[in-house]
Design a protein around this motif. Structure first.
Motif, mmCIF file in Angstrom:
data_model
loop_
_atom_site.group_PDB
_atom_site.id
_atom_site.type_symbol
_atom_site.label_atom_id
_atom_site.label_comp_id
_atom_site.label_asym_id
_atom_site.label_seq_id
_atom_site.Cartn_x
_atom_site.Cartn_y
_atom_site.Cartn_z
ATOM 1 N N ASP A 38 41.020 47.308 16.690
ATOM 2 C CA ASP A 38 40.449 46.736 17.909
ATOM 3 C C ASP A 38 38.991 47.167 18.016
ATOM 4 O O ASP A 38 38.691 48.326 18.305
ATOM 5 C CB ASP A 38 41.258 47.231 19.126
ATOM 6 N N ALA A 42 33.400 49.022 24.155
ATOM 7 C CA ALA A 42 33.301 50.441 24.510
ATOM 8 C C ALA A 42 34.032 51.332 23.499
ATOM 9 O O ALA A 42 33.562 52.421 23.179
ATOM 10 C CB ALA A 42 33.880 50.668 25.896
ATOM 11 N N TYR A 43 35.174 50.882 23.014
ATOM 12 C CA TYR A 43 35.983 51.714 22.110
ATOM 13 C C TYR A 43 36.371 50.950 20.858
ATOM 14 O O TYR A 43 36.669 49.747 20.920
ATOM 15 C CB TYR A 43 37.282 52.156 22.796
ATOM 16 N N ILE A 150 41.129 43.364 30.890
ATOM 17 C CA ILE A 150 39.817 43.764 31.425
ATOM 18 C C ILE A 150 39.309 44.909 30.548
ATOM 19 O O ILE A 150 39.765 46.049 30.665
ATOM 20 C CB ILE A 150 39.891 44.184 32.912
ATOM 21 N N GLY A 175 34.240 46.859 32.015
ATOM 22 C CA GLY A 175 34.013 48.246 32.427
ATOM 23 C C GLY A 175 32.564 48.703 32.334
ATOM 24 O O GLY A 175 32.119 49.550 33.120
ATOM 25 N N GLU A 194 30.102 56.812 32.791
ATOM 26 C CA GLU A 194 31.395 56.533 32.143
ATOM 27 C C GLU A 194 32.364 57.681 32.430
ATOM 28 O O GLU A 194 33.509 57.465 32.811
ATOM 29 C CB GLU A 194 31.213 56.431 30.619
ATOM 30 N N LYS A 197 33.478 57.792 36.040
ATOM 31 C CA LYS A 197 34.415 56.702 36.342
ATOM 32 C C LYS A 197 35.825 57.038 35.848
ATOM 33 O O LYS A 197 36.817 56.729 36.498
ATOM 34 C CB LYS A 197 33.893 55.433 35.656
ATOM 35 N N ARG A 203 36.128 60.194 40.042
ATOM 36 C CA ARG A 203 36.416 58.829 40.494
ATOM 37 C C ARG A 203 36.437 58.690 42.014
ATOM 38 O O ARG A 203 35.970 57.682 42.547
ATOM 39 C CB ARG A 203 37.760 58.415 39.909
ATOM 40 N N GLY A 238 41.190 48.732 29.160
ATOM 41 C CA GLY A 238 40.862 50.047 29.728
ATOM 42 C C GLY A 238 40.442 50.012 31.181
ATOM 43 O O GLY A 238 40.778 50.921 31.959
ATOM 44 N N THR A 239 39.733 48.951 31.588
ATOM 45 C CA THR A 239 39.241 48.912 32.973
ATOM 46 C C THR A 239 40.392 48.752 33.965
ATOM 47 O O THR A 239 40.281 49.142 35.131
ATOM 48 C CB THR A 239 38.172 47.799 33.098
ATOM 49 N N CYS A 241 42.804 50.555 34.017
ATOM 50 C CA CYS A 241 43.254 51.913 34.385
ATOM 51 C C CYS A 241 42.716 52.309 35.758
ATOM 52 O O CYS A 241 43.231 53.236 36.381
ATOM 53 C CB CYS A 241 42.751 52.954 33.376
ATOM 54 N N PHE A 264 45.024 50.691 28.693
ATOM 55 C CA PHE A 264 44.021 50.878 27.631
ATOM 56 C C PHE A 264 44.628 50.699 26.230
ATOM 57 O O PHE A 264 43.964 50.251 25.297
ATOM 58 C CB PHE A 264 43.426 52.288 27.794
HETATM 59 P P1 ATP Z 1 36.107 44.512 25.079
HETATM 60 O O1 ATP Z 1 37.572 44.156 24.979
HETATM 61 O O2 ATP Z 1 35.485 44.001 26.326
HETATM 62 O O3 ATP Z 1 35.304 44.209 23.869
HETATM 63 P P2 ATP Z 1 36.971 47.261 24.715
HETATM 64 O O4 ATP Z 1 37.947 46.757 23.690
HETATM 65 O O5 ATP Z 1 36.127 48.419 24.371
HETATM 66 O O6 ATP Z 1 36.026 46.087 25.220
HETATM 67 P P3 ATP Z 1 38.976 48.569 26.258
HETATM 68 O O7 ATP Z 1 39.036 49.544 25.148
HETATM 69 O O8 ATP Z 1 40.201 47.829 26.633
HETATM 70 O O9 ATP Z 1 37.794 47.533 26.010
HETATM 71 O O10 ATP Z 1 38.448 49.294 27.564
HETATM 72 C C1 ATP Z 1 37.242 50.008 27.578
HETATM 73 C C2 ATP Z 1 36.743 50.110 29.010
HETATM 74 O O11 ATP Z 1 37.758 50.746 29.796
HETATM 75 C C3 ATP Z 1 35.501 50.978 29.112
HETATM 76 O O12 ATP Z 1 34.591 50.361 29.996
HETATM 77 C C4 ATP Z 1 36.024 52.290 29.686
HETATM 78 O O13 ATP Z 1 35.059 52.936 30.483
HETATM 79 C C5 ATP Z 1 37.179 51.794 30.536
HETATM 80 N N1 ATP Z 1 38.199 52.836 30.738
HETATM 81 C C6 ATP Z 1 38.942 53.465 29.804
HETATM 82 N N2 ATP Z 1 39.757 54.371 30.376
HETATM 83 C C7 ATP Z 1 39.520 54.307 31.725
HETATM 84 C C8 ATP Z 1 40.027 54.998 32.870
HETATM 85 N N3 ATP Z 1 40.956 55.934 32.758
HETATM 86 N N4 ATP Z 1 39.543 54.655 34.086
HETATM 87 C C9 ATP Z 1 38.598 53.689 34.207
HETATM 88 N N5 ATP Z 1 38.076 52.999 33.183
HETATM 89 C C10 ATP Z 1 38.530 53.306 31.952
#
Ligand code: ATP
Length: 283
Positions: A38, A42-43, A150, A175, A194, A197, A203, A238-239, A241, A264
């Motif tokens: 994936d 962000a990740y 999200i 996010g 980050e 949040k 938070r 992740g958002t 969460c 997430f």
């Molecule tokens: P995209 O799918 O948009 O390309 P992504 O695959 O990186 O991005 P995810 O890995 O699903 O998306 O989520 C990442 C987002 O979730 C980041 O913005 C991160 O700050 C947020 N996030 C992760 N854990 C938490 C949490 N515990 N509380 C709030 N936000 C979180």
């Protein structure tokens, strides 16, 4: 009549996945392994399952090598995926070769190809590719409703009717935008925002600032649901969460909103499931 679907079996597999991220499972030689890659805004997350679909390991790294589904730092992305692959191979004592990748809905063919190239350049044989909300639904198993992922850069919505994805869409809010609001309000760096949040202590100071962004996401989702008769929304990414986001979305969309144990982890695990399914259909 309650038409919402029970998420207890997805919760149980997500809890297993969370636990093997901490302590990878011992896998006998000869057991086939399937990896979900994936590449997020962000990740970057790798999820590994075995031939029975059980999670065996996972690893992740925060990085800004992908923006809204587009790879903006190709070499950086390859390096990170290769590093995560090696880390998991060492922990499992096994080579990981088969993978699936995912992209936000609406990603052009060329951009999806680049995502695939990253995984291939990192040493994987990519046997399946899928859009993110559809991957998420491999874990959630929703037959009627909307699955909304999200993530960091985007919000993907899949409408599911009688077990089939009938529409997918993507919007560039996620996010990252929540973190930018916090960074601006407190005059702190994006990275500090980050952390604030995501940490349960930080938070409480910021949650009131985030409500308007949650509402924006909710209006986006609502727009996509207008033409369909959707009786419940299921969150991933992740958002999702964020505490209370399900209530804000529910108030605006007007249907129950459910979220699994660890939103997430849903999409990466779902991508690994598509890898396993892709392997079965190639046999
Ligand atoms: P995209 O799918 O948009 O390309 P992504 O695959 O990186 O991005 P995810 O890995 O699903 O998306 O989520 C990442 C987002 O979730 C980041 O913005 C991160 O700050 C947020 N996030 C992760 N854990 C938490 C949490 N515990 N509380 C709030 N936000 C979180």
């Amino acid at each position: 009549m309650d038409t919402t679907q029970d998420l207890s079996s997805s919760d149980s597999i997500l809890q297993k996945f969370a636990s093997v991220i901490e302590n990878p499972k011992k896998v006998e030689p000869g057991v086939k392994l399937y990896t979900g890659v994936d590449l997020g805004t962000a990740y970057l997350v790798l999820a590994v399952i075995d031939e029975e679909g059980n999670p065996v390991a996972g690893a992740m790294q925060f990085a800004q090598v992908v923006k809204d589904g587009l790879v903006v730092d190709y070499l950086g992305a390859v390096d990170i995926v290769r590093g995560l692959k090696v880390e998991l191979e060492e922990k499992l004592g096994r080579v990981l070769d088969l993978a699936a990748v995912a992209f936000p809905p609406g990603t052009g063919k060329g951009d999806a190809r680049t995502i695939r190239n990253v995984a291939e350049a990192a040493g994987f044989e990519v046997i399946a590719e899928i859009d993110e909300p559809t991957a998420a639904n491999a874990v959630l198993g929703i037959t009627d409703g909307a699955v909304v992922d999200i993530g960091g850069g985007t919000t993907g919505t899949a409408i599911i009717q009688a077990g089939k994805v009938v529409n997918v869409s993507d919007d560039p809010t996620g996010g990252t935008h929540f973190s930018l609001v916090i960074a601006g309000a407190f005059k702190i760096s994006f990275e500090e925002a980050e952390d604030r949040k995501k940490s349960p202590q930080g938070r409480t100071e910021v949650i009131h600032l985030l409500r308007p962004v949650m509402e924006k996401v909710a209006f986006i989702i609502n727009n996509h649901l207008k033409e369909y008769s959707v009786e419940a929304v299921y969150l991933a990414g992740g958002t999702s969460c964020l505490e209370g986001i399900e209530n804000v979305v529910s108030q605006i969309v007007g249907v129950p909103v459910l979220k699994p144990a660890n939103p997430f982890l849903v999409t990466p695990l779902g991508i690994a499931m598509y890898c396993r399914a892709g392997s079965a259909s190639n046999e």
